[in-house]
Design a protein around this motif. Sequence first.
Motif, mmCIF file in Angstrom:
data_model
loop_
_atom_site.group_PDB
_atom_site.id
_atom_site.type_symbol
_atom_site.label_atom_id
_atom_site.label_comp_id
_atom_site.label_asym_id
_atom_site.label_seq_id
_atom_site.Cartn_x
_atom_site.Cartn_y
_atom_site.Cartn_z
ATOM 1 N N TRP A 183 44.613 58.109 0.247
ATOM 2 C CA TRP A 183 43.396 58.684 -0.351
ATOM 3 C C TRP A 183 42.280 57.652 -0.514
ATOM 4 O O TRP A 183 41.122 58.020 -0.603
ATOM 5 C CB TRP A 183 43.734 59.300 -1.722
ATOM 6 C CG TRP A 183 44.679 60.449 -1.593
ATOM 7 C CD1 TRP A 183 44.368 61.756 -1.288
ATOM 8 C CD2 TRP A 183 46.103 60.403 -1.717
ATOM 9 N NE1 TRP A 183 45.503 62.513 -1.226
ATOM 10 C CE2 TRP A 183 46.589 61.712 -1.492
ATOM 11 C CE3 TRP A 183 47.025 59.389 -2.015
ATOM 12 C CZ2 TRP A 183 47.944 62.025 -1.547
ATOM 13 C CZ3 TRP A 183 48.364 59.694 -2.061
ATOM 14 C CH2 TRP A 183 48.819 60.996 -1.834
ATOM 15 N N VAL A 184 42.647 56.368 -0.572
ATOM 16 C CA VAL A 184 41.626 55.319 -0.725
ATOM 17 C C VAL A 184 41.891 54.212 0.305
ATOM 18 O O VAL A 184 42.226 53.080 -0.059
ATOM 19 C CB VAL A 184 41.620 54.757 -2.160
ATOM 20 C CG1 VAL A 184 40.987 55.736 -3.124
ATOM 21 C CG2 VAL A 184 43.031 54.400 -2.622
ATOM 22 N N PRO A 185 41.711 54.521 1.589
ATOM 23 C CA PRO A 185 41.976 53.505 2.615
ATOM 24 C C PRO A 185 41.006 52.325 2.563
ATOM 25 O O PRO A 185 41.341 51.215 2.973
ATOM 26 C CB PRO A 185 41.823 54.274 3.930
ATOM 27 C CG PRO A 185 40.962 55.453 3.591
ATOM 28 C CD PRO A 185 41.314 55.804 2.178
ATOM 29 N N LYS A 186 39.792 52.562 2.043
ATOM 30 C CA LYS A 186 38.805 51.494 1.936
ATOM 31 C C LYS A 186 38.634 51.101 0.469
ATOM 32 O O LYS A 186 38.792 51.921 -0.432
ATOM 33 C CB LYS A 186 37.458 51.939 2.512
ATOM 34 C CG LYS A 186 37.487 52.214 4.001
ATOM 35 C CD LYS A 186 36.109 52.586 4.527
ATOM 36 C CE LYS A 186 35.673 53.919 3.948
ATOM 37 N NZ LYS A 186 34.382 54.388 4.544
ATOM 38 N N SER A 190 36.639 55.921 -3.940
ATOM 39 C CA SER A 190 36.838 56.188 -5.360
ATOM 40 C C SER A 190 38.261 56.677 -5.643
ATOM 41 O O SER A 190 38.812 57.501 -4.905
ATOM 42 C CB SER A 190 35.838 57.243 -5.842
ATOM 43 O OG SER A 190 36.131 57.630 -7.172
ATOM 44 N N TYR A 191 38.830 56.177 -6.736
ATOM 45 C CA TYR A 191 40.158 56.627 -7.161
ATOM 46 C C TYR A 191 40.130 58.073 -7.631
ATOM 47 O O TYR A 191 41.176 58.680 -7.867
ATOM 48 C CB TYR A 191 40.686 55.722 -8.273
ATOM 49 C CG TYR A 191 41.416 54.500 -7.767
ATOM 50 C CD1 TYR A 191 41.049 53.896 -6.570
ATOM 51 C CD2 TYR A 191 42.483 53.939 -8.462
ATOM 52 C CE1 TYR A 191 41.718 52.780 -6.090
ATOM 53 C CE2 TYR A 191 43.161 52.829 -7.995
ATOM 54 C CZ TYR A 191 42.772 52.250 -6.813
ATOM 55 O OH TYR A 191 43.441 51.150 -6.334
ATOM 56 N N ASP A 192 38.930 58.631 -7.764
ATOM 57 C CA ASP A 192 38.797 60.039 -8.116
ATOM 58 C C ASP A 192 39.398 60.938 -7.039
ATOM 59 O O ASP A 192 39.709 62.112 -7.294
ATOM 60 C CB ASP A 192 37.309 60.367 -8.305
ATOM 61 C CG ASP A 192 37.097 61.399 -9.395
ATOM 62 O OD1 ASP A 192 38.099 61.859 -9.969
ATOM 63 O OD2 ASP A 192 35.938 61.758 -9.661
ATOM 64 N N LYS A 193 39.557 60.399 -5.815
ATOM 65 C CA LYS A 193 40.109 61.173 -4.705
ATOM 66 C C LYS A 193 41.632 61.313 -4.783
ATOM 67 O O LYS A 193 42.211 62.162 -4.114
ATOM 68 C CB LYS A 193 39.755 60.510 -3.369
ATOM 69 C CG LYS A 193 38.258 60.413 -3.075
ATOM 70 C CD LYS A 193 38.044 59.698 -1.749
ATOM 71 C CE LYS A 193 36.563 59.576 -1.389
ATOM 72 N NZ LYS A 193 36.371 58.844 -0.106
ATOM 73 N N ILE A 194 42.262 60.462 -5.575
ATOM 74 C CA ILE A 194 43.723 60.448 -5.632
ATOM 75 C C ILE A 194 44.223 61.628 -6.469
ATOM 76 O O ILE A 194 43.708 61.867 -7.568
ATOM 77 C CB ILE A 194 44.224 59.127 -6.246
ATOM 78 C CG1 ILE A 194 43.694 57.932 -5.439
ATOM 79 C CG2 ILE A 194 45.750 59.091 -6.302
ATOM 80 C CD1 ILE A 194 43.982 56.593 -6.090
ATOM 81 N N PRO A 195 45.210 62.380 -5.989
ATOM 82 C CA PRO A 195 45.778 63.473 -6.809
ATOM 83 C C PRO A 195 46.245 62.941 -8.157
ATOM 84 O O PRO A 195 46.832 61.851 -8.242
ATOM 85 C CB PRO A 195 46.964 63.964 -5.969
ATOM 86 C CG PRO A 195 46.623 63.570 -4.567
ATOM 87 C CD PRO A 195 45.869 62.292 -4.663
ATOM 88 N N LYS A 196 45.974 63.680 -9.202
ATOM 89 C CA LYS A 196 46.225 63.188 -10.556
ATOM 90 C C LYS A 196 47.677 62.757 -10.802
ATOM 91 O O LYS A 196 47.914 61.695 -11.397
ATOM 92 C CB LYS A 196 45.783 64.242 -11.574
ATOM 93 C CG LYS A 196 44.273 64.441 -11.614
ATOM 94 C CD LYS A 196 43.562 63.131 -11.983
ATOM 95 C CE LYS A 196 42.054 63.287 -12.078
ATOM 96 N NZ LYS A 196 41.418 63.331 -10.773
#
Length: 465
Positions: A183-186, A190-196
């Motif tokens: 979800w955060v390859p770069k 944003s860590y907001d993209k990571i499933p909770k």
Amino acid sequence: PLAEVGVIPAVHPAALLRGTGSYRQFVADVRYALHLSQGGDTKRFIKAKVYVVDTPGCAKALAKFLATRQYLSCDIETSGFNRLHDKVLCLGIGYKPETVFVFTPEVIKFLKPLFDSKGSQFIWQNGKFDIGFLRRDGLLARVDEDTMLLSYALDEMGGIHDLEQISSDLLGAPDYKYMVKPWVPKKSDSYDKIPKPMLYEYCGIDVSLTLQNFYILRAWVRENDDLEKLYTKVLIPASEMLYHVERAGIHVDLKHLEKIERFYRIKTNAAHWYVERIIGRPINLNSPAQVAKLLFDDMKLKPRRRKDRSTAKEVLEKLPQTRIIKAIRRYRKAAKAYSTYVVGIQKAVDTDGRVHATFKIHGTRTGRLSSAGPNLQNIPRESLLRGMFVARPGYKLIEVDLNQAELRSLACLSNDKALIDIYTSTNRSIHDELAIYLFGKDFDHEDKMKAKMVNFGIVYGREGP
């Protein structure tokens, strides 16, 4: 057998004397070998059980319970690095490595009594970052202990103080970054993209590893009185002080910045036009390939080494200083200033009209601070550039500097009679005396600056070319 218990790979002590390898890791390896030889257990990390707290009732109850614990390991995950605009996604707290509570954004505010209390010691990994967000949101978070600063106290070498590296070295913990990489390859993602659920588990691991590392690192620092003093009297207070520096930022005169932008745009355009006028054709001076063709094919200049067609700054300085070479150097100097100190600062100015850089306590081997986002310690001395930083209306900027603090410290630590004589005398200057030794009594200001560089270079481990 090669060994009765096992083999611990470690860097050779000679490598440490040459400035390579990690001294902290070497000490850890020796300690571990002794531990095993005396019948101790092999390295192991504890995988925590993570409990998600998302109701006010549970949060309030846990705040009371956690306030009775001596040590609390903490960590937050955020949507970005900007403390003015980004949000806290979760807060993890652990009182033992096996158990971590992760609080969702909606209930974090109910932990205010916990952070207001003075009974527990709060442990972080680079806590200066975390408390900036929490204090913004009304929690009086504080850094009582910091595993990153403990690691730095033990070994000032760079690149070894992040949580993953410390946990691998001390606990044999496996890499767990893979959990969130899809979800955060770069780094900018944003860590907001990571499933909770995944984010909360990740935060829990951070909290648990921080606590496990703390018990080891804190004991090691406490064994040495000098390191204990460095950590408790310098590094931890510096973390609090720099939080305030970063939060305040520095005001930027946007009108002056526009003036600088026009100045360097004119300088780059003029130098570019001048080169094209001489050679009679267009050229992209930002292209090393096109510049190399001009220098080594069209102008028939000889490279330093055969097949070496570098156009780096040091190469241009050693080539014959023709009109074209001088113009290219002027172009690059102006283009560098424009991109780094104009565009870079423009991007960094926040909505409050200020630049909020990050100051790194652990950023150098010498103990000096470093900064980033932007690097405010690397602004050229030119008044045109430094003039963009101003005090807000009604205030003044002042400069405070200790007089040769490093060299005075060297005199005290080495007990060198010659150095002590210089600093206990009222009319002697170590820089003047070295300048006289190197350049004679008629030395000028530039000569004194060179002598000054030599003197301070010795303290900071500078070596010959």
